[in-house]
Enzyme design. Structure first.
Site, short mmCIF file in Angstrom:
data_model
loop_
_atom_site.label_atom_id
_atom_site.label_comp_id
_atom_site.label_asym_id
_atom_site.label_seq_id
_atom_site.Cartn_x
_atom_site.Cartn_y
_atom_site.Cartn_z
N CYS A 171 1.17 -1.32 0.00
CA CYS A 171 -0.01 -0.03 -0.01
C CYS A 171 0.80 1.07 0.00
O CYS A 171 1.79 1.56 -1.01
CB CYS A 171 -0.97 0.00 1.18
SG CYS A 171 -2.18 1.29 1.28
N ASP A 228 -9.03 -2.70 -7.39
CA ASP A 228 -8.93 -1.69 -6.46
C ASP A 228 -9.29 -0.50 -7.03
O ASP A 228 -8.70 0.21 -7.78
CB ASP A 228 -7.31 -2.02 -6.64
CG ASP A 228 -6.69 -1.05 -5.31
OD1 ASP A 228 -7.49 0.09 -4.75
OD2 ASP A 228 -5.52 -1.15 -4.86
N HIS A 260 -7.98 -4.08 -3.37
CA HIS A 260 -6.75 -3.64 -2.71
C HIS A 260 -6.36 -4.41 -1.32
O HIS A 260 -7.47 -4.97 -0.67
CB HIS A 260 -6.71 -1.96 -2.14
CG HIS A 260 -5.52 -1.25 -1.84
ND1 HIS A 260 -4.88 -0.73 -2.32
CD2 HIS A 260 -5.59 -1.25 -0.26
CE1 HIS A 260 -3.88 -0.45 -1.73
NE2 HIS A 260 -4.31 -0.53 -0.51
#
Length: 292
Positions: A171, A228, A260
């Site tokens: 991330c 995502d 995600h």
């Protein structure tokens, strides 16, 4: 916590309420961020320390010291070094466990707490507060400098071989992987798990991965989710095109239908097949490019 999010967590983590609460209470002591509670008890991967040395260490930086979590085999060395770059939640239990997984494979894995000066993201109860009060205040330049300091610390310790240096991140950390690959010529390879490619430029984040596609010192493997919403597929394709134009050996894998955070085993976004495939690809990438 938003009621819809809580319902999703409960449906995907269907442990009896009393058992789930007891499990979460134990993990809180181990360092899971408040913003990701409750964690999914059924899917959390917990790696033991048998055959390892793991500890919190202190890394000297340009303006003081920062804490870091380090895991490595308990004998041998010097070991190839992998920097593990945190999500926005800091170096909580998931990041520590990733370090232990890598240490089991013969690496010195090192996760510096990159938000140390700006605050502890593990203490905030929701993501917007973490972004506002911590992440937005962290300069990329500081992060890259701290990662350099972590490499220097690993080499100076005598246990880390800086000539076999890799980096991986998740991330927020995935974005940093791309930037670090354009920063440190010593790096051999990077693996970015769903790091944002295109975003608003700010004083603390003046460039993004799309801006450095032609400046990479080391090849990066990008692992992205096709579903995502925070990283649209068209931005992934923009990065692919930019890498191709630059003649970079970097690659991007786009997992169709994956959300995600598909590697984050403590969250409802976890998808075992994609996570395990990505992990295998990561290890092969490091081996191929001399981080082994």
């Amino acid at each position: 916590m938003d009621s819809q999010v809580k319902q999703e967590l409960d449906s995907l983590c269907p442990a009896p309420e009393m058992n789930r609460r007891a499990f979460v209470a134990g993990l809180l002591a181990g360092g899971f961020a408040l913003a990701v509670q409750p964690v999914c008890a059924e899917t959390v991967i917990r790696t033991d320390t048998k055959g390892l040395v793991d500890a919190e260490v202190s890394i000297p930086t340009a303006d003081g010291t920062i804490p870091a979590y380090r895991a490595m085999p308990d004998h041998g060395g010097p070991f190839p070094v992998i920097l593990v770059v945190q999500e926005i939640f800091g170096v909580h239990e998931y990041i520590k466990d990733v370090c232990r997984r890598l240490a089991k494979l013969g690496y010195l894995a090192l996760a510096p707490e990159l938000f140390h000066r700006q605050g502890d993201p593990r203490k905030y109860e929701n993501i917007p507060d973490i972004l506002k009060h911590v992440v937005s205040k962290v300069p990329d330049a500081q992060v890259l400098s701290d990662l350099d300091a972590a490499v220097a610390w690993a080499e100076k310790s005598g246990f880390g071989d800086g000539k076999r240096l890799g980096i991986t991140g998740f991330c927020y950390g995935g974005r940093i992987v791309w930037l670090y690959a354009a920063h440190n010529p010593q790096l051999k390879a990077g693996v970015a798990w769903y790091g944002r490619i295109v975003s608003e430029r700010t004083p603390t984040m003046p460039v993004h991965p799309i801006d450095v596609a032609d400046k990479l010192y080391a090849p990066v493997l990008g692992l992205y989710g096709g579903a995502d919403p925070g990283i649209p597929n068209d931005t992934v394709e923009q990065m692919r095109a930019a890498l191709k134009k630059a003649g970079s050996p970097s690659e991007i894998i786009l997992y169709e239908g994956m959300p995600h955070g598909f590697h984050a085993d403590y969250r409802p976004t976890y998808r075992r097949d994609a996570a395990e495939d990505g992990w295998r690809r990561m290890l092969a990438w490091f081996k191929k490019h001399g981080v082994a």
